[in-house]
Design an enzyme around this catalytic site. Sequence first.
Site, PDB file in Angstrom:
ATOM      1  N   GLY A  10      34.054  40.705  33.429  1.00 47.99           N
ATOM      2  CA  GLY A  10      35.125  40.471  34.400  1.00 47.99           C
ATOM      3  C   GLY A  10      36.070  39.400  33.911  1.00 47.99           C
ATOM      4  O   GLY A  10      35.696  38.584  33.051  1.00 47.99           O
ATOM      5  N   CYS A  53      28.403  40.091  29.488  1.00 44.99           N
ATOM      6  CA  CYS A  53      29.475  39.106  29.421  1.00 44.99           C
ATOM      7  C   CYS A  53      29.569  38.317  30.738  1.00 44.99           C
ATOM      8  O   CYS A  53      28.688  37.524  31.004  1.00 44.99           O
ATOM      9  CB  CYS A  53      30.789  39.776  29.033  1.00 44.99           C
ATOM     10  SG  CYS A  53      31.974  38.601  28.355  1.00 44.99           S
ATOM     11  N   TYR A  54      30.569  38.564  31.578  1.00 41.78           N
ATOM     12  CA  TYR A  54      30.626  37.855  32.857  1.00 41.78           C
ATOM     13  C   TYR A  54      29.286  38.025  33.586  1.00 41.78           C
ATOM     14  O   TYR A  54      28.771  37.092  34.214  1.00 41.78           O
ATOM     15  CB  TYR A  54      31.773  38.373  33.736  1.00 41.78           C
ATOM     16  CG  TYR A  54      31.934  37.611  35.041  1.00 41.78           C
ATOM     17  CD1 TYR A  54      32.857  36.580  35.137  1.00 41.78           C
ATOM     18  CD2 TYR A  54      31.144  37.899  36.157  1.00 41.78           C
ATOM     19  CE1 TYR A  54      33.004  35.856  36.316  1.00 41.78           C
ATOM     20  CE2 TYR A  54      31.278  37.183  37.338  1.00 41.78           C
ATOM     21  CZ  TYR A  54      32.213  36.170  37.415  1.00 41.78           C
ATOM     22  OH  TYR A  54      32.354  35.460  38.579  1.00 41.78           O
ATOM     23  N   HIS A 110      30.046  43.516  24.572  1.00 43.38           N
ATOM     24  CA  HIS A 110      30.282  44.704  25.398  1.00 43.38           C
ATOM     25  C   HIS A 110      29.702  45.963  24.744  1.00 43.38           C
ATOM     26  O   HIS A 110      30.318  46.525  23.840  1.00 43.38           O
ATOM     27  CB  HIS A 110      31.786  44.892  25.621  1.00 43.38           C
ATOM     28  CG  HIS A 110      32.363  43.876  26.538  1.00 43.38           C
ATOM     29  ND1 HIS A 110      32.438  44.059  27.901  1.00 43.38           N
ATOM     30  CD2 HIS A 110      32.868  42.653  26.296  1.00 43.38           C
ATOM     31  CE1 HIS A 110      32.973  42.993  28.459  1.00 43.38           C
ATOM     32  NE2 HIS A 110      33.244  42.118  27.507  1.00 43.38           N
ATOM     33  N   GLU A 159      29.507  48.855  25.995  1.00 42.32           N
ATOM     34  CA  GLU A 159      30.156  50.071  26.497  1.00 42.32           C
ATOM     35  C   GLU A 159      31.356  50.505  25.671  1.00 42.32           C
ATOM     36  O   GLU A 159      31.813  51.635  25.783  1.00 42.32           O
ATOM     37  CB  GLU A 159      30.540  49.891  27.976  1.00 42.32           C
ATOM     38  CG  GLU A 159      31.651  48.875  28.258  1.00 42.32           C
ATOM     39  CD  GLU A 159      31.198  47.416  28.364  1.00 42.32           C
ATOM     40  OE1 GLU A 159      30.163  47.068  27.781  1.00 42.32           O
ATOM     41  OE2 GLU A 159      31.900  46.626  29.019  1.00 42.32           O
ATOM     42  N   ASP A 189      40.458  71.486  38.698  1.00 44.26           N
ATOM     43  CA  ASP A 189      39.673  70.786  39.728  1.00 44.26           C
ATOM     44  C   ASP A 189      39.541  71.608  41.012  1.00 44.26           C
ATOM     45  O   ASP A 189      38.444  71.792  41.528  1.00 44.26           O
ATOM     46  CB  ASP A 189      40.281  69.419  40.058  1.00 44.26           C
ATOM     47  CG  ASP A 189      40.452  68.549  38.826  1.00 44.26           C
ATOM     48  OD1 ASP A 189      39.825  68.868  37.795  1.00 44.26           O
ATOM     49  OD2 ASP A 189      41.229  67.584  38.881  1.00 44.26           O
ATOM     50  N   LYS A 240      36.156  64.155  34.378  1.00 45.82           N
ATOM     51  CA  LYS A 240      36.854  65.399  34.059  1.00 45.82           C
ATOM     52  C   LYS A 240      36.056  66.319  33.124  1.00 45.82           C
ATOM     53  O   LYS A 240      35.984  67.526  33.350  1.00 45.82           O
ATOM     54  CB  LYS A 240      38.211  65.066  33.406  1.00 45.82           C
ATOM     55  CG  LYS A 240      39.129  66.259  33.248  1.00 45.82           C
ATOM     56  CD  LYS A 240      39.859  66.541  34.523  1.00 45.82           C
ATOM     57  CE  LYS A 240      40.833  67.685  34.389  1.00 45.82           C
ATOM     58  NZ  LYS A 240      41.627  67.829  35.626  1.00 45.82           N
TER      59      LYS A 240
END
Length: 525
Positions: free
Chosen positions: A62, A89-90, A176, A178, A235, A381
Amino acid sequence: MAANEQVSNIFDTILVLDFGSQYSHLITRRLREFNIYAEMLPCTQKISELGWTPKGVILSGGPYSVYAEDAPHVDHAIFDLNVPILGICYGMQELAWINGKQVGRGEKREYGPATLKVLEDSNALFKGMNDSTVWMSHGDKLHGLPTGYRTIATSDNSPYCGIAHETKPIYGIQFHPEVTHSTLGKTLLKNFAVDLCHAKQNWTMENFIETEIKRIRKLVGPTAEVIGAVSGGVDSTVASKLMTEAIGDRFHAILVDNGVLRLNEAANVKKTLVEGLKINLMVVDASEEFLTKLKGVTDPEKKRKIIGNTFIHVFEREAEKIKPKDGKEIQFLLQGTLYPDVIESISFKGPSQTIKTHHNVGGLLENMKLKLIEPLRELFKDEVRHLGELLGIPHDLVWRHPFPGPGIAIRVLGEVTKEQVEIARKADNIYIEEIKQAGLYNQISQAFACLLPVKSVGVMGDQRTYDQVIALRAIETTDFMTADWFPFEHSFLKKVAARIVNEVDGVARVTYDITSKPPATVEWE
Ligand code: GLN
């Protein structure tokens, strides 16, 4: 919240608490890639209001500093869940703040790659990750170990690159995992979710179809009817097919032909959905109504508003005509909302910012007294596309480029008339046909033709012409936030330009848009 029973009660779920990092949604994304269901909620989520029990909790990064007065903090009830916790991290700084407050400003910011030095070979979190590159992005750091923790990894600049609780499965990492720059970041998330949280890797679209159909049936009950708009896009088609599988003809799809759809679109959608997919579809030709309202309007925002409002009006009127056989009222409105919209509406934006709502169907729900049903609201998606393939939706439709709600009305610059729409439509059709022919459609994220209402001089068959300009646009992007124009071969552009000028009356010139986003947007209006 949609009137859906929580998917998290059905699939093992990792809870991602978002502290506002621009990467938070990627944590969820990565976990899903190895078939773990993950749900992201704001960091302010009260655990007692969750309604389901996570298999593990991840605290995201964050932009704040944990020691700042208005910094966001996590509900301490996460520690009573007795499940593994990972602070990123945060998130790690938050764990440290709670256990001794040894967090402060670092001497310098650390942004970019670092090499991970794993101290405990046996540590399950870092299995297979020693010496790998990890991505850093922080200005604060731990000034000491939190009470009850030990160091399990370091890096050149971060002595507390990885920490673990002495007795509980609680971990903190400074980097991180991710982002793809952390080369084995996905391994770490898998080590955490699978080996430490023991979450089942059963989040597949095959399983989703089955559980979702059951969930829809339970929610709608044995008699209620559902209504929904289809657009011809992936969609709404996937959502409609899923509803049809669940409740058959008690689902009513409506396609409103607003006069600014693509060439032959209404007829094509009807053929695919009714004949191919057996969806109970009604096509309403309201093109005159829309075009009359658009008369004389040139402002893009006004065009969008008119189309949106007219759509709601027409949809309500047509829905009135669908009277269920037993005289009951329609009770649900289907909406093809996807997870990124949900994330956008719930992600943590900080103390001062209001959180915006993600859909504009509020009017319909209120006026028609309908409940919302959103079977795709947990899906990204690519998951929707995979689901579409499994449901037997034609490949071309599943992989279709996105098309804006206001349609060709915002691709005809200036006033929208039937004649102008016709020109834009025909040019667009030729362009897309050639792109497909050249085998480029799947390399391009979105392509379309725009009609520019400026007159330009030309010469055709020895005659002077004085006609309008078509601008072609094709972009490549992964997220539509930034985009670059597609580098067609010159011979391709030459062919398309020649065909458009020759085959479409009213066009004197063709240009190719070579602006990226930013500074331009994808659409012209
Ligand atoms: N704001 C904190 C820092 O600068 C955390 C950053 C992050 O989570 N990426 O260290």
